[in-house]
Design a protein around this motif. Structure first.
Motif, short mmCIF file in Angstrom:
data_model
loop_
_atom_site.label_atom_id
_atom_site.label_comp_id
_atom_site.label_asym_id
_atom_site.label_seq_id
_atom_site.Cartn_x
_atom_site.Cartn_y
_atom_site.Cartn_z
N LEU A 358 110.67 73.56 51.39
CA LEU A 358 110.87 72.60 53.16
C LEU A 358 109.76 73.07 53.56
N CYS A 359 109.01 74.38 53.18
CA CYS A 359 107.76 74.10 53.94
C CYS A 359 106.48 73.46 52.64
N VAL A 360 106.82 73.40 51.80
CA VAL A 360 106.14 72.27 50.73
C VAL A 360 105.95 71.01 51.43
N GLY A 361 107.32 71.00 51.66
CA GLY A 361 107.23 69.40 52.24
C GLY A 361 106.46 69.46 53.55
N VAL A 362 106.55 70.55 54.18
CA VAL A 362 105.83 70.36 55.45
C VAL A 362 103.82 69.89 55.28
N LEU A 363 103.63 70.92 54.22
CA LEU A 363 102.68 70.61 54.29
C LEU A 363 102.55 69.66 53.48
N TYR A 364 102.55 68.69 52.57
CA TYR A 364 102.85 67.22 52.09
C TYR A 364 102.52 66.07 53.21
N ASP A 365 103.84 66.40 53.82
CA ASP A 365 103.32 65.60 54.98
C ASP A 365 102.44 65.26 55.78
N ARG A 366 101.83 66.02 55.78
CA ARG A 366 100.34 66.26 56.25
C ARG A 366 98.78 66.08 55.55
N MET A 367 99.28 66.56 54.44
CA MET A 367 97.75 66.71 53.53
C MET A 367 97.55 65.67 52.12
N HIS A 368 99.55 65.25 52.07
CA HIS A 368 99.89 65.20 50.34
C HIS A 368 98.99 65.21 49.56
N SER A 369 99.32 66.61 49.23
CA SER A 369 98.86 67.52 47.71
C SER A 369 99.55 68.86 47.82
N ARG A 370 100.25 68.75 46.67
CA ARG A 370 101.05 69.95 47.37
C ARG A 370 99.96 71.54 46.04
N TYR A 375 94.10 74.24 49.58
CA TYR A 375 94.69 74.80 51.11
C TYR A 375 94.16 75.66 51.36
N GLY A 376 94.45 76.83 52.00
CA GLY A 376 93.61 78.11 52.62
C GLY A 376 93.34 78.29 53.66
N GLY A 377 93.65 78.90 54.26
CA GLY A 377 93.54 79.34 55.56
C GLY A 377 94.41 78.57 56.72
N VAL A 378 95.32 78.45 56.25
CA VAL A 378 96.51 77.32 56.45
C VAL A 378 97.44 78.31 58.25
N VAL A 379 97.22 79.61 57.30
CA VAL A 379 97.81 80.20 59.11
C VAL A 379 96.36 80.25 60.72
N ASN A 380 95.60 79.56 60.25
CA ASN A 380 94.65 79.39 61.55
C ASN A 380 95.13 78.17 62.22
N THR A 381 95.96 77.08 61.08
CA THR A 381 96.00 76.11 62.26
C THR A 381 97.36 76.29 62.63
N MET A 382 98.11 76.71 61.48
CA MET A 382 99.55 76.86 61.54
C MET A 382 99.89 77.60 61.53
N PRO A 383 100.25 78.78 62.93
CA PRO A 383 100.90 80.05 62.75
C PRO A 383 102.48 80.11 62.48
N ALA A 384 103.09 79.65 63.63
CA ALA A 384 104.19 79.34 63.25
C ALA A 384 105.00 78.64 62.09
N PHE A 385 104.30 78.05 61.45
CA PHE A 385 104.40 77.48 59.95
C PHE A 385 103.84 78.77 58.76
N ALA A 386 102.69 79.58 59.13
CA ALA A 386 102.59 80.35 58.18
C ALA A 386 103.65 81.60 58.53
N ALA A 387 104.23 81.96 59.94
CA ALA A 387 105.42 82.96 59.54
C ALA A 387 106.26 82.85 59.06
N PHE A 388 107.38 81.62 59.35
CA PHE A 388 108.42 80.89 58.61
C PHE A 388 108.32 81.22 57.35
N MET A 389 106.90 80.35 56.79
CA MET A 389 106.91 80.66 54.92
C MET A 389 106.84 81.78 54.30
#
Length: 506
Positions: A358-370, A375-389
């Motif tokens: 589901l975490c990969v799905g969240v990223l794929y829905d936004r960037m359409h890449s697996r 990627y890199g630096g996702v915590v800077n823009t998605m801190p809540a997501f980074a905590a769950f992942m």
């Protein structure tokens, strides 16, 4: 206990009927209507399954919530349902995960959404039926039937190579199941019954047991999947939509382990003991070799898929290690602990792998890449997501305090009673699991933002937080307090160990 009410039938057929209605009414329903119907149906199915836990009698290994109605009387085939301490947790995992899959598809699936959601509801009912069936032919019918909605889910809503992945998935799983059917027919010819408990008590020659074990192995090893029949899974995961990957990893892989517990070991106990060394070796190869393969992956989904194969190797290791433990200790205590470790590992992997996909799905829905490199630096823009992942990544690596630690700890601990070298190679997963999981997490989440697309990412919304928080809750709950799982399965596991350690040679 709600013993006279056909609760299992309701849990099976209600989502199937609603799902069929959604599939055939696709063009006549608004998107909002189909989503609401699917959500209500999945929530109701989960709510109906909750009494299976609270009304379950933990003091007995006997089947509960039993329904037994003649179906095809000329062949002594019955519509016979029931659950024990092995099946019940897997049913709850199934109904719970389906709710999350429906929520996950809320915005990400726009093409034929009603049919997509309907296929998952149908699959939900059929998977519950597989865990509930107490007649071998009924089990086989549901086992094969659940391939159809998953075939549709990957084939219609999958990625660019979905046709190849779907055909490969179908051929591997279907062809393996044919051998299982042949074994059932042979057993029927010997005993005149498809009742699973009757098959458990049927004496068989060693030659017959070996052939039946091989037939069951071809069906269940493919489903887990064990090395070397694992190659369909990474392709299926990569091409499947997020919901398909979640159900594949969280539920469908567990059916292989369930099959070994329900059929292979109790029906062919002597052959299981004979082949135990081979099963242990194949399990260790999955744990170690596939762990190294996961390290080489650049696709997040493929990495998690190989991780699933490696972790499911722990399940079969714990199951077949019991014969070595009993031979070395002359006691069943360690065997019970190893088997319970396998069951906890199955349940835990359902929550953790579901969370990872589901975490990969969240990223794929936004960037359409697996691809990890995108990627890199996702915590800077998605801190809540980074905590769950991070939580799911740590659980996947077996961090103490998470459910991922409990099953692996029990299996490694009891492995020392079987062999030091088995324990040594099994413990390699603690290194490899941490290596490939944290390597992926570091490259995706940490570091500077070097991609403009990553800089534009928005953090998870309330619906996505609810989905990930629900899984995170159970990952932590069963990591800190696994007693609710042990309490329901212990009598069943004890009885199973006693049964499979008694020779059935005629």
């Amino acid at each position: 206990m709600v013993s006279n009410f056909p609760l299992l039938s309701l849990i099976i057929w209600m989502p199937v009927l609603v799902g069929l209605a959604l599939v055939f009414a696709d063009t006549h329903l608004k998107s909002s209507t189909s989503k609401l119907i699917a959500l209500v149906a999945s929530l109701l199915t989960f709510a109906l399954s909750v009494p299976l836990y609270f009304d379950f009698d933990n003091s007995t290994h006997a089947m509960q919530f039993v329904e037994n109605i003649p179906w095809i009387e000329v062949f002594n085939i019955n519509y016979h349902l029931g659950i024990d301490g092995i099946a019940m947790p897997l049913i709850l995992l199934t109904t719970f995960t389906t709710v999350l899959v429906v929520l996950a598809a809320w915005d990400s699936i726009t093409d034929r959404q009603s049919q997509y959601l309907g296929a998952f509801l149908i699959l939900n009912g059929l998977m519950v039926a597989v865990f509930s069936a107490q007649d071998a032919m009924l089990f086989y019918v549901f086992w094969e039937a659940m391939l159809i909605p998953m075939f549709m889910i990957i084939g219609i809503w999958g990625g660019p190579n979905r046709i190849y992945a779907t055909v490969k998935f179908f051929l591997y799983t279907f062809l393996g199941s044919v051998f299982m059917l042949v074994a059932f027919l042979y057993l029927y010819s010997k005993g005149g019954s498809f009742d699973i408990q009757t098959l458990h008590d049927m004496p068989l020659s060693m030659a017959a047991q070996k052939w039946i074990f091989v037939a069951f192995f071809l069906a269940f090893a493919v489903k887990i999947p064990m090395f070397p029949v694992h190659t369909w899974l990474p392709d299926a995961h990569v091409e499947a939509p997020t919901g398909g990957s979640v159900i594949l990893a969280a539920i469908m892989l567990k059916m292989g382990g369930y099959g070994f517990l329900r059929f292979s070991m109790p029906i062919t106990p002597d052959a299981s003991q004979e082949f135990a060394s081979i099963m242990i070796v194949l399990s260790l190869i999955a744990i170690v070799y596939i762990g190294f393969v996961a390290l080489a992956q650049g696709d997040m989904k493929k990495l998690i898929a190989y991780s699933s194969i490696s972790h499911m190797g722990f399940v079969t290791l714990g199951m077949f290690m019991i014969y070595k433990i009993i031979a070395n200790t002359s006691s069943t205590d360690g065997a019970v602990m190893a088997m319970e470790g396998s069951m906890v590992q199955m349940i835990s992997h359902g929550f953790i792998s579901g969370g990872m996909f589901l975490c990969v799905g969240v990223l794929y829905d936004r960037m359409h890449s697996r691809q990890i490199k995108d990627y890199g630096g996702v915590v800077n823009t998605m801190p809540a997501f980074a905590a769950f992942m991070m939580l799911f990544a740590m659980a996947n690596a077996g961090l103490p305090g998470t459910s991922g630690f409990v099953g692996e700890f029990l299996i490694i601990l009891t492995a020392f009673k079987a062999s030091f070298w088995i324990a040594f190679f099994a413990a390699m997963t603690l290194i490899l699991g941490a290596a490939y999981t944290l390597w992926m997490y570091k490259r995706v989440v940490f570091g500077e933002v070097t991609n403009d697309e990553v800089a534009k990412l928005q953090d998870i919304n309330g619906r996505e937080k609810l989905i990930l928080a629900s899984l995170a809750f159970f990952v932590l709950l069963f990591g800190l307090w696994p007693a609710p799982i042990f309490e329901v399965m212990h009598p069943t596991i004890e009885n199973l160990i006693q049964h499979i350690t008694q020779s059935k040679l005629n």
